[in-house]
Design an enzyme around this catalytic site. Structure first.
Site, PDB file in Angstrom:
ATOM      1  N   CYS A 115       0.824  -1.223   0.000  1.00 33.30           N
ATOM      2  CA  CYS A 115       0.000   0.000   0.000  1.00 33.30           C
ATOM      3  C   CYS A 115       0.853   1.266   0.000  1.00 33.30           C
ATOM      4  O   CYS A 115       0.327   2.361  -0.215  1.00 33.30           O
ATOM      5  CB  CYS A 115      -0.946  -0.002   1.189  1.00 33.30           C
ATOM      6  SG  CYS A 115      -2.092  -1.388   1.169  1.00 33.30           S
ATOM      7  N   HIS A 255      -3.160   7.473   2.381  1.00 34.97           N
ATOM      8  CA  HIS A 255      -3.565   6.160   1.866  1.00 34.97           C
ATOM      9  C   HIS A 255      -4.968   5.858   2.389  1.00 34.97           C
ATOM     10  O   HIS A 255      -5.247   5.994   3.583  1.00 34.97           O
ATOM     11  CB  HIS A 255      -2.563   5.108   2.344  1.00 34.97           C
ATOM     12  CG  HIS A 255      -3.016   3.707   2.118  1.00 34.97           C
ATOM     13  ND1 HIS A 255      -3.528   3.282   0.917  1.00 34.97           N
ATOM     14  CD2 HIS A 255      -3.050   2.628   2.945  1.00 34.97           C
ATOM     15  CE1 HIS A 255      -3.852   2.007   1.010  1.00 34.97           C
ATOM     16  NE2 HIS A 255      -3.579   1.587   2.234  1.00 34.97           N
ATOM     17  N   ASN A 285     -10.080  -0.001   0.194  1.00 36.09           N
ATOM     18  CA  ASN A 285      -8.624   0.091   0.175  1.00 36.09           C
ATOM     19  C   ASN A 285      -8.115  -0.515  -1.141  1.00 36.09           C
ATOM     20  O   ASN A 285      -8.209  -1.723  -1.338  1.00 36.09           O
ATOM     21  CB  ASN A 285      -8.057  -0.656   1.385  1.00 36.09           C
ATOM     22  CG  ASN A 285      -6.538  -0.596   1.457  1.00 36.09           C
ATOM     23  OD1 ASN A 285      -5.877  -0.177   0.511  1.00 36.09           O
ATOM     24  ND2 ASN A 285      -5.990  -1.019   2.580  1.00 36.09           N
TER      25      ASN A 285
END
Ligand SMILES: CC(C)(COP(=O)(O)OP(=O)(O)OC[C@H]1O[C@@H](n2cnc3c(N)ncnc32)[C@H](O)[C@@H]1OP(=O)(O)O)[C@@H](O)C(=O)NCCC(=O)NCCS
Length: 335
Positions: A115, A255, A285
């Site tokens: 990520c 993020h 996500n």
């Protein structure tokens, strides 16, 4: 180190597959509720790619929009960098499949920092431009996470979505991207990983049966805590290194893992939520794609104007993290 050549973002684009999967879809599969997912994560739905759609398909869609926004023909690209952990194939790199689909011949490689991949890719792209090794780079974050979800594991399968975000990074005479700080802690690698499919646990009937090619996150709470701590610290560090304080930040783009993580990071920095992008509700996500998707959607919503101080921060498996400070140099979109 003072540099005379700078890099900046001149184009943005994103692509989400059309199939929108609401939280209620999971209620029939696992012991969960829409209310639990919303209240613990801020996620209401996510996009899943249809069978046959691969990571490079989404990457190319996002790339074409970013190139158009930048007014840059694809032939002008000196390099393609793709951040992804769910690429088309273990190798070659997804960036190479993108290069093939765009009918180009420039160098192409992937960044694997989960990520935090966009931060690592942005640091690499900036350095290539500042060093004079490239003038125009396509930097993409792209994931089809739905292919590595265990739909019996309620701790993880509700969190992720598919999508791609792309940026065009170009040489500029004044600083756009001011700096990036990066971090990693391999001692915590076991709390977030895909255990099998590499040299440690090669693919076998047993690894497939045990879902060991899917994401494992045995301690979500610890991931949550580390995410807040490391993103807030990285933001402070990159701001300080570039002569700023959190009060100077016009827009924080973290993020997009979990709304509660983002709120906690903003609170730690003292940045009011009106100056933060929390856009996880219908995206989920999307790992390395999350920052460029959020950036593109914020840009198209008219949330940045030229000269704004924009702060990106990411956190992911590894553990890995990063933060970038930049002066926004793209003209605003017409409302
Ligand atoms: C996963 C996460 C949402 C869980 O939220 P939490 O508030 O920490 O919840 P906990 O892990 O303490 O679990 C609380 C309870 O909810 C349960 N639970 C977990 N997932 C659930 C789900 N989808 N639906 C319903 N209940 C669930 C747990 O089993 C636990 O039950 P128990 O108390 O009976 O043991 C949260 O830890 C998180 O977001 N972590 C970071 C994950 C992440 O972003 N990873 C990627 C980073 S890039």
């Amino acid at each position: 180190m003072a540099v005379s050549r700078h890099a900046t973002i001149t184009g943005v684009g994103s692509s989400l597959p059309p199939r929108l999967v609401p939280n209620t879809w999971f209620e029939a599969k696992i012991d969960t509720t829409d209310e639990w997912i919303r209240s613990r994560t801020g996620i209401e739905a996510r996009h899943f790619a249809d069978d046959g759609v691969v990571t490079s398909d989404l990457a190319v869609d996002a790339a074409r929009i970013a190139l158009r926004t930048a007014g840059v023909p694809a032939e002008q690209l000196d390099m393609i960098v793709c951040a992804s952990v769910t690429g088309d194939t273990p190798f070659p790199a997804t960036a190479v499949w993108v290069q093939e689909k765009l009918e180009l011949s420039c160098p192409a490689f992937d960044v694997n920092a989960a990520c935090a991949g966009f931060s690592y890719g942005l640091a690499a792209a900036t350095a290539f431009v500042e060093a004079g090794m490239a003038d125009t780079i396509l930097l993409i974050g792209a994931e089809v996470f739905s292919r590595i979800l265990d739909f019996t594991d309620r701790q993880t399968c509700v969190l992720f979505g598919d999508g791609a975000g792309a940026t065009v990074i170009q040489a500029n005479d004044r600083p756009g991207i001011e700096g990036t700080v990066l971090g990693a802690d391999g001692t915590a690698a076991e709390i977030l990983l895909v255990p099998a499919g590499g040299s440690r646990e090669p693919a076998s009937a047993q690894t497939v049966a045990a879902s060991r090619h899917d994401i494992w996150m045995p301690n979500g709470r610890e991931v949550f805590k580390r995410a807040v701590t490391e993103m807030a610290a990285a933001c402070r560090e990159v701001l300080e290194k570039n002569g700023h304080t959190p009060e100077d930040v016009d827009l924080l783009i973290p993020h997009q893992a979990n709304a509660r993580i983002m709120v906690a990071v903003a609170e730690r920095l003292g940045i009011p939520l009106e100056r933060a992008v929390v856009d996880v509700a219908e995206v989920g996500n999307t790992s390395a794609a999350s920052i460029p998707i959020a950036l593109d959607r914020a840009y198209r919503a008219g949330r940045m104007k030229e000269g704004d101080l924009v702060l990106f921060t990411s956190f992911g498996a590894g553990l890995t993290w990063g933060a970038t400070a930049m002066r926004w140099t793209m003209p605003g979109v017409a409302a």
